[in-house]
Design a protein around this motif. Structure first.
Motif, PDB file in Angstrom:
ATOM      1  N   SER A 198       0.828  -1.208   0.000  1.00  0.00           N
ATOM      2  CA  SER A 198       0.000   0.000   0.000  1.00  0.00           C
ATOM      3  C   SER A 198       0.863   1.258   0.000  1.00  0.00           C
ATOM      4  O   SER A 198       0.589   2.212  -0.726  1.00  0.00           O
ATOM      5  CB  SER A 198      -0.919  -0.007   1.226  1.00  0.00           C
ATOM      6  OG  SER A 198      -1.613   1.210   1.357  1.00  0.00           O
ATOM      7  N   LEU A 199       1.924   1.265   0.813  1.00  0.00           N
ATOM      8  CA  LEU A 199       2.783   2.446   0.919  1.00  0.00           C
ATOM      9  C   LEU A 199       3.609   2.685  -0.340  1.00  0.00           C
ATOM     10  O   LEU A 199       4.125   3.785  -0.548  1.00  0.00           O
ATOM     11  CB  LEU A 199       3.711   2.302   2.132  1.00  0.00           C
ATOM     12  CG  LEU A 199       3.043   2.332   3.504  1.00  0.00           C
ATOM     13  CD1 LEU A 199       4.068   2.098   4.600  1.00  0.00           C
ATOM     14  CD2 LEU A 199       2.311   3.646   3.736  1.00  0.00           C
ATOM     15  N   SER A 200       3.747   1.658  -1.165  1.00  0.00           N
ATOM     16  CA  SER A 200       4.548   1.800  -2.382  1.00  0.00           C
ATOM     17  C   SER A 200       3.784   2.527  -3.498  1.00  0.00           C
ATOM     18  O   SER A 200       4.368   2.913  -4.506  1.00  0.00           O
ATOM     19  CB  SER A 200       4.994   0.424  -2.894  1.00  0.00           C
ATOM     20  OG  SER A 200       3.883  -0.330  -3.365  1.00  0.00           O
ATOM     21  N   LYS A 201       2.473   2.715  -3.305  1.00  0.00           N
ATOM     22  CA  LYS A 201       1.641   3.350  -4.327  1.00  0.00           C
ATOM     23  C   LYS A 201       1.308   4.792  -3.938  1.00  0.00           C
ATOM     24  O   LYS A 201       1.208   5.106  -2.747  1.00  0.00           O
ATOM     25  CB  LYS A 201       0.332   2.569  -4.513  1.00  0.00           C
ATOM     26  CG  LYS A 201       0.522   1.124  -4.948  1.00  0.00           C
ATOM     27  CD  LYS A 201      -0.824   0.420  -5.000  1.00  0.00           C
ATOM     28  CE  LYS A 201      -0.674  -1.043  -5.398  1.00  0.00           C
ATOM     29  NZ  LYS A 201      -1.980  -1.745  -5.400  1.00  0.00           N
ATOM     30  N   PRO A 202       1.127   5.676  -4.910  1.00  0.00           N
ATOM     31  CA  PRO A 202       0.715   7.058  -4.594  1.00  0.00           C
ATOM     32  C   PRO A 202      -0.651   7.057  -3.923  1.00  0.00           C
ATOM     33  O   PRO A 202      -1.524   6.242  -4.252  1.00  0.00           O
ATOM     34  CB  PRO A 202       0.648   7.741  -5.971  1.00  0.00           C
ATOM     35  CG  PRO A 202       1.448   6.867  -6.886  1.00  0.00           C
ATOM     36  CD  PRO A 202       1.313   5.466  -6.362  1.00  0.00           C
ATOM     37  N   ILE A 203      -0.853   7.966  -2.972  1.00  0.00           N
ATOM     38  CA  ILE A 203      -2.139   8.044  -2.285  1.00  0.00           C
ATOM     39  C   ILE A 203      -3.125   8.809  -3.169  1.00  0.00           C
ATOM     40  O   ILE A 203      -2.778   9.834  -3.763  1.00  0.00           O
ATOM     41  CB  ILE A 203      -1.983   8.729  -0.908  1.00  0.00           C
ATOM     42  CG1 ILE A 203      -3.294   8.656  -0.118  1.00  0.00           C
ATOM     43  CG2 ILE A 203      -1.514  10.163  -1.052  1.00  0.00           C
ATOM     44  CD1 ILE A 203      -3.144   9.068   1.325  1.00  0.00           C
TER      45      ILE A 203
END
Length: 365
Positions: free
Chosen positions: A61-66
């Motif tokens: 999840s943290l590897s993707k842009p929010i």
């Protein structure tokens, strides 16, 4: 010799039976208990449980842009987002051999949060986080929690007195921005990093008063300790591993000793000055309980609450400010209304005062 072998065999048999009981029999029994009620969840795996899956989902999840919206469940709690879709809003998952029941029913959530019978206890801290939070309010239960809560509430009644400190920190940041801008119409800033620096500075000032520069050094060490703790929390927990003299563990121990030593020094300095409005001083104040007896926090308790104050305040406030600024940039009509309200309430003053806060309706707190 034969007797010794028999004793060793008996001891090993006892240990093995306990391991089987704790890590296989009891979790299996709990799973069947919930299954009878129609509650399922990700399968239990001895030793690693669901921890590795949770770590993997968080990393992904943290590897993707929010996304630029308020639907942040997939980002904030990705394992809940995934498993609630698979198993329903109520499901069981596992940390080690300890089950956790995820619930979303508002009535049940209210019961858990407001029940004062002691039936619902806080989830125990991951042992890797013990150095970071220790015996602060977040980690306590029972009578000790009640004492810390009473004294913390007493301290935070003075938050209006901290407004000048927040203003001073903010003005210093804005002045630095003007210098960096150098008269240009446009220039770039990493706003999130700036706001995290701002909240760290404000917390240092409000916690330690005139000794805030020394306080900043304490919190800088705590920031390093947070980073090392996060690494440990995102790894599969191995019992007793936190006691092993690895390079990271030795650094964690060193930082914690330095934080304790430096905070004790500031407590002594603050004690010599009497009492003031900073958090360190307010936490030293006695509190009368229902029986009329005075209660006070010990030095170790005060240190733990200062740690908690920084952890609870710095990240949440920095992230909130970053998100609020982004939302204002996305909705410039609200940005305009907020600016007009501040100009009207402050009446041309350089910065708002504590007395102005109650008059801010749109930009409320």
């Amino acid at each position: 010799m034969q007797l010794l072998l028999q004793i060793l065999s008996a001891v090993l048999a006892i240990i093995l039976s306990k391991l089987i009981h704790n890590f296989i029999w009891v979790p299996r029994k709990i799973q069947l208990h919930f299954l009878k009620q129609g509650i399922t969840g990700p399968g239990y795996h001895p030793v690693i449980s669901n921890t590795s899956e949770i770590i993997s989902l968080i990393s992904k999840s943290l590897s993707k842009p929010i996304p630029l919206n308020h639907d942040i469940l997939q980002r904030a709690i990705p394992f809940y987002h995934l498993w609630s879709g698979m198993y329903g809003k109520t499901f069981v998952y596992w940390f080690g051999s300890t089950p956790r029941l995820a619930v979303s029913d508002p009535g049940l959530v209210k019961e858990v949060l407001t029940n004062s019978s002691g039936a619902f206890e806080k989830i125990g801290l991951n042992p890797s986080a013990q150095l970071l939070i220790g015996g602060g309010l977040v980690a306590l239960n029972g009578d000790k929690w009640a004492l810390h809560r009473r004294i913390a509430n007493q301290a935070f009644k003075s938050y209006f007195a901290w407004v000048p400190e927040a203003v001073a920190s903010t003005e210093k940041m804005l002045e630095r921005w003007e210098i960096e801008r150098g008269g240009r119409e446009e220039f770039e800033l990493e706003v999130s990093r700036e706001f995290h620096t701002l909240t760290a500075d404000i917390i240092s000032r409000t916690a330690f008063g005139n000794s805030f520069e020394d306080g900043k050094t304490i919190f800088e060490n705590q920031e390093k300790l947070i980073a090392l703790t996060n690494i440990a929390l995102r790894s599969v927990y191995i019992p007793t591993f936190r006691y092993w003299p690895t390079a990271k563990n030795r650094e964690r121990w060193r930082l914690n000793k330095e934080i304790i030593k430096s905070t004790k020094k500031l407590i002594d300095i603050d004690s010599d000055k009497g009492y003031s409005k900073n958090l360190l001083s307010l936490l030293r104040l006695p509190h009368k309980n229902q029986e009329g007896r005075e209660e006070m926090l010990g030095v170790e308790d005060i240190i733990n609450e200062c740690k908690t104050f920084y952890i609870a305040g710095k990240e949440t406030s920095g992230n909130f400010l970053s998100w609020a600024l982004l939302c204002l940039a996305m909705h410039q009509d609200w940005q305009g209304m907020a600016r007009e309200e501040i100009a009207r309430v402050c009446k041309g003053k350089k910065a708002p005062t504590a007395e102005d806060l109650n008059d801010l309706k749109l930009v409320s707190f």
